[in-house]
Design a protein around this motif. Structure first.
Motif, PDB file in Angstrom:
ATOM      1  N   ASP A   1       0.887  -1.324  -0.295  1.00 46.20           N
ATOM      2  CA  ASP A   1       0.441   0.080   0.149  1.00 46.20           C
ATOM      3  C   ASP A   1       0.464   1.297  -0.077  1.00 46.20           C
ATOM      4  OD1 ASP A   1      -2.673  -1.635   0.245  1.00 46.20           O
ATOM      5  OD2 ASP A   1      -2.706  -0.882   1.898  1.00 46.20           O
ATOM      6  N   GLY A   2       0.798   2.345  -1.051  1.00 43.22           N
ATOM      7  CA  GLY A   2       1.709   3.455  -0.895  1.00 43.22           C
ATOM      8  C   GLY A   2       2.202   3.624  -1.971  1.00 43.22           C
ATOM      9  N   TYR A   3       2.855   2.206  -2.545  1.00 45.04           N
ATOM     10  CA  TYR A   3       4.040   1.985  -3.550  1.00 45.04           C
ATOM     11  C   TYR A   3       2.782   2.502  -4.694  1.00 45.04           C
ATOM     12  CZ  TYR A   3       7.988   0.714  -6.241  1.00 45.04           C
ATOM     13  OH  TYR A   3       9.331   0.365  -7.557  1.00 45.04           O
ATOM     14  N   ARG A   4       3.969   3.534  -5.141  1.00 48.66           N
ATOM     15  CA  ARG A   4       3.310   3.975  -7.073  1.00 48.66           C
ATOM     16  C   ARG A   4       4.970   3.971  -7.867  1.00 48.66           C
ATOM     17  NH1 ARG A   4       1.776   9.683  -6.636  1.00 48.66           N
ATOM     18  NH2 ARG A   4       1.232   9.254  -9.101  1.00 48.66           N
ATOM     19  N   PHE A   5       4.186   2.937  -8.873  1.00 47.18           N
ATOM     20  CA  PHE A   5       5.390   2.438  -9.878  1.00 47.18           C
ATOM     21  C   PHE A   5       4.718   4.055 -10.828  1.00 47.18           C
ATOM     22  CE2 PHE A   5       4.173  -2.028  -9.142  1.00 47.18           C
ATOM     23  CZ  PHE A   5       4.830  -2.852  -9.278  1.00 47.18           C
ATOM     24  N   SER A   6       4.225   4.350 -10.892  1.00 42.88           N
ATOM     25  CA  SER A   6       3.854   5.918 -11.564  1.00 42.88           C
ATOM     26  C   SER A   6       4.120   6.873 -10.933  1.00 42.88           C
ATOM     27  CB  SER A   6       2.873   6.593 -12.315  1.00 42.88           C
ATOM     28  OG  SER A   6       2.181   6.415 -11.070  1.00 42.88           O
ATOM     29  N   ASP A   7       4.915   6.569  -9.876  1.00 38.27           N
ATOM     30  CA  ASP A   7       5.541   8.185  -8.641  1.00 38.27           C
ATOM     31  C   ASP A   7       6.478   8.504  -9.639  1.00 38.27           C
ATOM     32  OD1 ASP A   7       6.689  10.007  -6.915  1.00 38.27           O
ATOM     33  OD2 ASP A   7       7.238   8.338  -5.567  1.00 38.27           O
ATOM     34  N   PRO A   8       6.199  10.153  -9.932  1.00 34.20           N
ATOM     35  CA  PRO A   8       6.868  10.969 -10.844  1.00 34.20           C
ATOM     36  C   PRO A   8       8.323  11.567  -9.920  1.00 34.20           C
ATOM     37  CG  PRO A   8       4.683  12.551  -9.764  1.00 34.20           C
ATOM     38  CD  PRO A   8       4.915  11.196  -9.586  1.00 34.20           C
ATOM     39  N   ALA A   9       8.821  10.733  -8.636  1.00 36.39           N
ATOM     40  CA  ALA A   9       9.847  10.957  -8.422  1.00 36.39           C
ATOM     41  C   ALA A   9      10.632  10.212  -8.484  1.00 36.39           C
ATOM     42  CB  ALA A   9       9.647  11.397  -6.774  1.00 36.39           C
ATOM     43  N   HIS A  10      10.219   9.049  -9.283  1.00 33.90           N
ATOM     44  CA  HIS A  10      10.924   7.936  -9.465  1.00 33.90           C
ATOM     45  C   HIS A  10      10.631   7.349 -10.884  1.00 33.90           C
ATOM     46  CE1 HIS A  10      12.751   7.193  -5.020  1.00 33.90           C
ATOM     47  NE2 HIS A  10      11.305   7.835  -4.809  1.00 33.90           N
ATOM     48  N   PRO A  11      10.959   7.824 -12.098  1.00 32.50           N
ATOM     49  CA  PRO A  11      10.299   7.590 -13.062  1.00 32.50           C
ATOM     50  C   PRO A  11      10.960   6.781 -14.409  1.00 32.50           C
ATOM     51  CG  PRO A  11      12.291   9.829 -13.605  1.00 32.50           C
ATOM     52  CD  PRO A  11      11.723   9.425 -11.527  1.00 32.50           C
ATOM     53  N   GLU A  12      12.151   5.875 -13.152  1.00 28.39           N
ATOM     54  CA  GLU A  12      12.863   4.722 -13.488  1.00 28.39           C
ATOM     55  C   GLU A  12      11.691   3.252 -13.059  1.00 28.39           C
ATOM     56  OE1 GLU A  12      14.023   5.086  -8.832  1.00 28.39           O
ATOM     57  OE2 GLU A  12      14.080   6.614 -11.022  1.00 28.39           O
TER      58      GLU A  12
END
Length: 297
Positions: free
Chosen positions: A205-216
């Motif tokens: 919960d809370g993890y985002r593959f699409s998080d813009p802070a982690h584009p990798e």
């Protein structure tokens, strides 16, 4: 650390992890008779978790150790095929989750084999699965750490006798996820074997593959899907046999189905497309969650 204390700590860790996974699918530990997949490649895992043995006159390679409680089954399966445990020279890993790496530390001790993995995978194995970079960190159960893990670079080759196994980094499911390829021959016909790592986009919960802070995260995942899709691929294997319908295909082959249903040159592309669909579904869910005002790390 004294051996008695080390044993006590290991026993406590094993008990804790088994308790945490008490609700696991029963087929993950259901016995499976070992069998030849093709040529020098054998299945030595359980009904629900894959462990692969690749043989050569100079020694054996084992890929994945499944659960800690499955170690004796894997060892018995290797011996049932007529091999000695001490013949295992190298143990490799697809990804460092409990259900695929939990037994590696014990298997390495019992066989004397060296353990090798991708750079991120080696770190996770030595942490006993407690890797903060893992999308499932905080939910995936820990296991006995593997004390010494050598690093195989992307496209690096692990050689045992005439067996050459190539590592293809396919991060996404975990940062260290690795797909392994080699060739197995039988009656003068050689096949491209692919042990493709999982492409399921699962996360805490809370993890985002699409998080813009982690584009990798998303870049790596999509690149991994393309890598698997483009591999020369005659026989597909996967960490859970049902991901590639392996046991069903083998049963059809044993029943006399022709042409051999285990051989499928389109299997890796189909597997990659399924992974792509799962990732897109996950991204849609993340978008909907973000629109609802919920954050993520």
């Amino acid at each position: 650390m004294k051996p008695s204390l080390r044993s006590a700590l290991l026993a406590a860790l094993t008990l804790a992890t088994l308790s945490a996974w008490a609700g696991q699918p029963p087929e993950w530990s259901q016995p499976q008779k070992p069998f030849r997949i093709y040529g020098n490649t054998y299945y030595v895992g359980t009904r629900g978790l894959t462990s692969i043995l690749i043989t050569s006159p100079q020694g054996l390679v084992l890929i994945d150790g499944t659960l800690p409680q499955n170690v004796k089954q894997i060892e018995a399966n290797i011996q049932a095929l007529g091999f000695r445990l001490t013949d295992v020279k190298v143990i490799l890993n697809t990804h460092a989750h409990f259900d695929h790496a939990g037994g590696i530390a014990e298997l390495a001790r019992d066989t004397g084999a060296r353990v090798e993995a991708s750079s991120a995978g080696a770190k996770a194995l030595m942490l006993g699965g407690k890797d903060p970079a893992d999308p499932q960190y905080g939910e995936a159960s820990p296991y006995a750490p593997v004390p010494h893990v050598a690093t195989v670079p992307d496209l690096g080759v692990v050689q045992v006798g005439d067996v050459a196994i190539t590592a293809h980094y396919t991060p996404g499911h975990t940062p260290g996820a690795t797909t392994w390829t080699w060739r197995s021959c039988e009656a003068g016909r050689c096949m491209n074997m692919v042990f493709a790592d999982s492409l399921g986009a699962y996360a805490a919960d809370g993890y985002r593959f699409s998080d813009p802070a982690h584009p990798e995260r998303l870049e790596n995942y999509r690149r991994s899907i393309e890598t698997i899709a483009s591999l020369p691929c005659d026989i597909l294997l996967s960490p859970h046999p049902d991901q590639s319908d392996l046991l069903e295909r083998v049963a059809k082959r044993d029943a006399g189905t022709k042409p051999d249903p285990v051989v499928d040159g389109h299997a890796c592309r189909a597997y990659a497309e399924e992974g792509r669909a799962k990732l897109e579904a996950r991204l849609a869910k993340e978008k909907a969650t973000a629109a609802g005002g919920k954050g993520g790390r």
